[in-house]
Motif scaffolding. Sequence first.
Motif, PDB file in Angstrom:
ATOM      1  N   GLU A   1      51.917  20.490   6.618  1.00 42.49           N
ATOM      2  CA  GLU A   1      51.044  20.075   5.525  1.00 42.49           C
ATOM      3  C   GLU A   1      51.573  20.487   4.160  1.00 42.49           C
ATOM      4  N   ALA A   2      52.060  21.716   4.026  1.00 43.75           N
ATOM      5  CA  ALA A   2      52.522  22.192   2.719  1.00 43.75           C
ATOM      6  C   ALA A   2      53.735  21.390   2.239  1.00 43.75           C
TER       7      ALA A   2
ATOM      8  N   TRP B   1      52.594  17.675   1.269  1.00 44.29           N
ATOM      9  CA  TRP B   1      51.933  17.474  -0.024  1.00 44.29           C
ATOM     10  C   TRP B   1      52.854  17.794  -1.191  1.00 44.29           C
ATOM     11  N   ALA B   2      53.692  18.803  -1.043  1.00 43.53           N
ATOM     12  CA  ALA B   2      54.646  19.112  -2.116  1.00 43.53           C
ATOM     13  C   ALA B   2      55.587  17.939  -2.340  1.00 43.53           C
TER      14      ALA B   2
ATOM     15  N   SER C   1      55.376  27.407   5.066  1.00 44.01           N
ATOM     16  CA  SER C   1      54.015  27.658   4.595  1.00 44.01           C
ATOM     17  C   SER C   1      53.922  27.299   3.116  1.00 44.01           C
ATOM     18  N   ALA C   2      52.701  27.325   2.587  1.00 52.05           N
ATOM     19  CA  ALA C   2      52.499  27.012   1.176  1.00 52.05           C
ATOM     20  C   ALA C   2      53.262  27.991   0.286  1.00 52.05           C
TER      21      ALA C   2
ATOM     22  N   ALA D   1      56.294  27.123  -2.257  1.00 54.61           N
ATOM     23  CA  ALA D   1      56.169  27.485  -3.670  1.00 54.61           C
ATOM     24  C   ALA D   1      57.433  28.153  -4.197  1.00 54.61           C
TER      25      ALA D   1
END
Length: 397
Positions: A98-99, A102-103, A361-362, A366
Amino acid sequence: MPTNTSTETASTTARDDGRGGPPAPEAAPGATPEPASERGQEPPAGAATSGDAAPRPKEREHRFDVDLLRLVASCAVIITHVSAALIHAVDQQRANGEAVYWAGFVGDSSTSFAVPVFFAIAGWAVVVGAPPKDSGRLWQRLARNTLPMFVWTAIYLVWAFTRDRNEDPIADLAVDSLFDSVQPAYHLWFMYAYLPIIVMLGFVVLLRAGQRPWGLGLLLLGLAGLAPALSTLHEVTGWETPRVGWGFGTYSVIYAIGGAFLLAAARPVPARWRWPLVGLALVSVLGIVWYNTDIHYVIPNAHPFVGVLSVCVILLLVRVRVPERRRALIGRLANAALGAYLIHVIFVEELVDRFVEPDFSAVQVAFFLPGVLLMTLALSYAASLLWGRLGLRRYLG
């Protein structure tokens, strides 16, 4: 346009949807207008002409805001391809990570304005900014963009061959590249659309100036008939003929002409309209994210969401004042933009594709995404600036 992945599927999708591109050259990444000495110049009104003193030519205004816009658009193309690498790492499936999903989609959607802006700058450069003085000057412009395009196609083919990534024989790919972009130089599809638009607009400009550019007219006629001629050859002989990418769609011509109109503005957009433009741009990005994730990836460049975002970006930067202390740097980077566009896919595939993991992971995303973005941008521009200093801009863009 310049595209989103290194796979054959991605190349086809990018070509059909018109995403991922450059560079556009003279008005695309890295191209520079003709020197002032080569442009048509008029003496300033009221200039003294008495005696032996020749009237001082009026120099064409240098548009630092266009330099800035070209630099922004070229960086956006690189961001698009880095983001697309994340999208394809999860196979466009949210469930696979998911991370990363969306990124990738937010980054890719936010930079959808890049290719339309390149067409806009191209139209402005030919029609308003530095219209060709004669057909010879236009042929020179074409040569300045065509030579690096084919040099880099050869570099990409050899690079992929040494990495054992070519799906077809290198000789076949080399022949095909004369007619359309090929793997792994998929992002160069933009050049096959950009150059015909430059020829067409330049042809019209020269006609309006009272000239008769027969050679350019024959070139346009040849480009128009190339695909039907090869199709007929296939039907008659049964030979497999290359796909033809030379040409342009209605949307690209409209962006070019519309860009000439918007960039010819004499004044910047009033301050009271700037925040509404920013808001409209953000709404457009949300619409593009929705379309890419729920309807079809990649959104066409002709889509209204992309058009609105592109107009907003142009209006926010047109005639914006660039501080004097920044002008030299922005000018150097803008002149290096074509080269950065041409080389950056190598860094995307060697850095991003190699190290991205779908289950990041998010927090990991990042750190990873800004890191690879900065590294890809820095390496691409550093390489372009280097060969510019070595006098290789003519060959490498």
